[in-house]
Write a protein that holds these residues in place. Structure first.
Motif, PDB file in Angstrom:
ATOM      1  N   LEU A 188       0.849  -1.197   0.000  1.00 34.77           N
ATOM      2  CA  LEU A 188       0.000   0.000   0.000  1.00 34.77           C
ATOM      3  C   LEU A 188       0.882   1.244   0.000  1.00 34.77           C
ATOM      4  O   LEU A 188       1.927   1.266   0.663  1.00 34.77           O
ATOM      5  CB  LEU A 188      -0.911  -0.003   1.236  1.00 34.77           C
ATOM      6  N   THR A 245       2.373   4.820   0.854  1.00 33.16           N
ATOM      7  CA  THR A 245       2.426   5.726   2.002  1.00 33.16           C
ATOM      8  C   THR A 245       3.117   7.019   1.581  1.00 33.16           C
ATOM      9  O   THR A 245       4.251   6.957   1.074  1.00 33.16           O
ATOM     10  CB  THR A 245       3.268   5.141   3.162  1.00 33.16           C
ATOM     11  N   ASN A 294      -0.110   0.362   6.531  1.00 26.93           N
ATOM     12  CA  ASN A 294       0.449  -0.886   7.051  1.00 26.93           C
ATOM     13  C   ASN A 294       0.630  -0.796   8.555  1.00 26.93           C
ATOM     14  O   ASN A 294       0.261  -1.696   9.305  1.00 26.93           O
ATOM     15  CB  ASN A 294       1.802  -1.172   6.383  1.00 26.93           C
ATOM     16  N   GLY A 317       7.389  -2.501  -1.585  1.00 26.42           N
ATOM     17  CA  GLY A 317       6.378  -1.464  -1.758  1.00 26.42           C
ATOM     18  C   GLY A 317       5.618  -1.614  -3.062  1.00 26.42           C
ATOM     19  O   GLY A 317       5.590  -2.702  -3.664  1.00 26.42           O
ATOM     20  N   ILE A 318       5.017  -0.530  -3.505  1.00 22.05           N
ATOM     21  CA  ILE A 318       4.100  -0.589  -4.653  1.00 22.05           C
ATOM     22  C   ILE A 318       4.831  -0.475  -5.989  1.00 22.05           C
ATOM     23  O   ILE A 318       4.204  -0.517  -7.046  1.00 22.05           O
ATOM     24  CB  ILE A 318       3.015   0.495  -4.546  1.00 22.05           C
ATOM     25  N   ALA A 319       6.155  -0.291  -5.952  1.00 23.31           N
ATOM     26  CA  ALA A 319       7.017  -0.252  -7.145  1.00 23.31           C
ATOM     27  C   ALA A 319       6.396   0.518  -8.313  1.00 23.31           C
ATOM     28  O   ALA A 319       6.212  -0.040  -9.397  1.00 23.31           O
ATOM     29  CB  ALA A 319       7.385  -1.678  -7.569  1.00 23.31           C
ATOM     30  N   ASP A 336       7.618   2.486 -10.335  1.00 24.03           N
ATOM     31  CA  ASP A 336       8.494   2.579 -11.518  1.00 24.03           C
ATOM     32  C   ASP A 336       8.296   1.433 -12.499  1.00 24.03           C
ATOM     33  O   ASP A 336       8.628   1.557 -13.677  1.00 24.03           O
ATOM     34  CB  ASP A 336       9.972   2.660 -11.080  1.00 24.03           C
ATOM     35  N   ASN A 375       8.166  -9.253  -9.903  1.00 28.19           N
ATOM     36  CA  ASN A 375       8.371 -10.560  -9.308  1.00 28.19           C
ATOM     37  C   ASN A 375       7.256 -10.806  -8.269  1.00 28.19           C
ATOM     38  O   ASN A 375       7.141 -10.059  -7.301  1.00 28.19           O
ATOM     39  CB  ASN A 375       9.746 -10.554  -8.627  1.00 28.19           C
TER      40      ASN A 375
END
Ligand code: NAD
Length: 392
Positions: free
Chosen positions: A78, A80, A90, A313-315, A317, A325
């Protein structure tokens, strides 16, 4: 037929890519292990961006209520905001549900690219305290009325003169309690006893923060003596256990971060405070392939309530490109299966992950780090998930 309700929070960013893979792998493993006798009933609950969009709140009360009712959930990452805006969802979830253990197993799967020479020597389970410490969220911004009041109280009533720049300081508070420390350390010792692990290490910074982190260390030894009949031998502390007693020791956190690179084989179960645990977990995860493969769980061992979660995290990029992955969430699902005693299904998931990586089928993050790409295959998230199911 036994139906097990499992709540899931899809997660922001890459959550919508990794969550379906996790559900497919877990459902297929349970189906295969129990021949249709056990079924996971996945039910979505909303949090994060999706909840904000559909319900006007990033953590709706109904979500918390439903998790309290069912007691078992798995979540994607999620978002933040940093330095402003609302607090971490979280952290809010962990505190609202009193999930006092953040449990992170760290082990190596053969074939995963690693920056260290002997990643196979890393095999630890970290128990990070999840509800106290500087993470309790008690802070006041520099220049705020609140911080002025706190600094006035500290200097005028508590005789504190160590605040170097009182005019501009922000202040955070670090609560560490006897109950909070002991329940976390108890969970770590119980885990070592139940899983035949022979070393439990209390990681702290008690040389500097004598009452908080030093307290954590002292209360750990006290607990071992009072509840586990710990005894001293040759200057060391041991807890009686079947198949060989457990060594209970402690290590200062900065030294520990060196030691996990120099002699990771010395450690097995690690119990530590919230902030140390955050750093330690990510450093250990990096040794065995990074956050893309590190699973985690937030558990209250008294009520059994648990939320399993991807540790990354939410990556943003790499979101939406079918290249992430999914293993962190899949392996968190493996922990969930073990938590509800579906051990055969959990073992199958582990074996599938081992087989898939050993066959050199990996997602882009791992592929890019391979020294030798000869015979390796770079798969998208969906294709990788399908192969995990096939390899069950
Ligand atoms: P991040 O984990 O999102 O990304 C760090 C790096 O790791 C990026 O390069 C990213 O592409 C890569 N990465 C992450 N997960 C990956 C995966 N599954 N596969 C391949 N590569 C992966 O961390 P960040 O950039 O510090 O944080 C971004 C956002 O995520 C922030 O809003 C932060 O608060 C949030 N976050 C949430 C959680 C959680 O929900 N538990 C944890 C950490 C960060």
């Amino acid at each position: 037929m036994r139906r097990i309700p499992v709540l899931y929070i899809e997660g922001d960013g890459i959550g919508s890519e990794i969550t379906p893979v996790m559900k497919d792998v877990l459902s297929a493993a349970v189906d295969k292990a129990y021949g249709g006798e056990v079924v996971l009933d996945f039910e979505e609950v909303l949090a994060g961006g999706k909840a904000e969009h559909l319900m006007g709140s990033s953590l709706p009360d109904v979500t918390l209520e439903r998790i309290r009712e069912v007691g078992l959930a798995i979540k994607g990452p999620l978002m933040t905001p940093v330095g402003k805006g609302r607090r971490s969802l979280n952290v809010a979830l962990r505190q609202a549900l009193d999930l006092y253990v953040c449990q992170r197993p760290v082990r190596y799967f053969t074939g995963v690219p690693s920056p260290v020479k002997h990643p196979q020597l890393v095999d630890m389970v970290v128990f990070r305290e999840n509800t106290e410490d500087i993470y309790a969220g008690i802070e006041w911004a520099s220049g705020s009325d609140g911080v002025k009041k706190v600094i006035r109280f500290l200097t005028e009533e508590m005789d504190v003169h160590a605040i170097r720049f009182p005019q501009t300081s922000a202040i955070g508070i670090k609560p560490v309690s006897i109950e909070g420390s002991k329940r976390l350390i108890r969970a770590a010792i119980d885990y070592a006893l139940a899983n035949g692990r022979k070393v439990v290490t209390l990681v702290h910074k008690g040389n500097i923060m004598k009452f908080t982190e030093g307290g954590f260390r002292s209360w750990g030894y006290e607990l071992a003596r009072d509840e586990y009949r710990a005894y001293e031998k040759d200057g060391r502390t041991y807890i009686p256990a079947e198949g060989g007693d457990i060594l209970l020791n402690d290590c200062i956190c900065d030294a520990f971060l060196q030691n996990i690179l120099l002699k990771p084989q010395d450690y097995s179960v690690v119990a530590t405070l919230n902030l140390n645990g955050d750093y330690v977990s990510d450093a250990l995860a990096a040794e065995v392939g990074g956050i893309g493969i590190a699973p985690g769980a937030n558990i209250n061992y008294d009520t059994g309530m648990a939320i399993f979660e991807a540790t990354h995290g939410i990556a943003p990029d790499i979101a939406g490109q079918d290249i992430v992955n999914p293993l962190s969430l899949v392996l968190s699902g493996e922990m969930l299966l073990r938590h509800v005693a579906l051990v055969e299904a959990a073992d199958m998931v582990l074996a599938s992950v081992e087989k898939t990586i050993a066959s050199r089928h990996v997602t882009r993050d791992f592929y890019n780090l391979l020294d030798d790409r000869e015979g390796a295959f770079c798969l998208g998230t969906k294709a990788f998930g399908a192969l995990l199911v096939e390899n069950l």
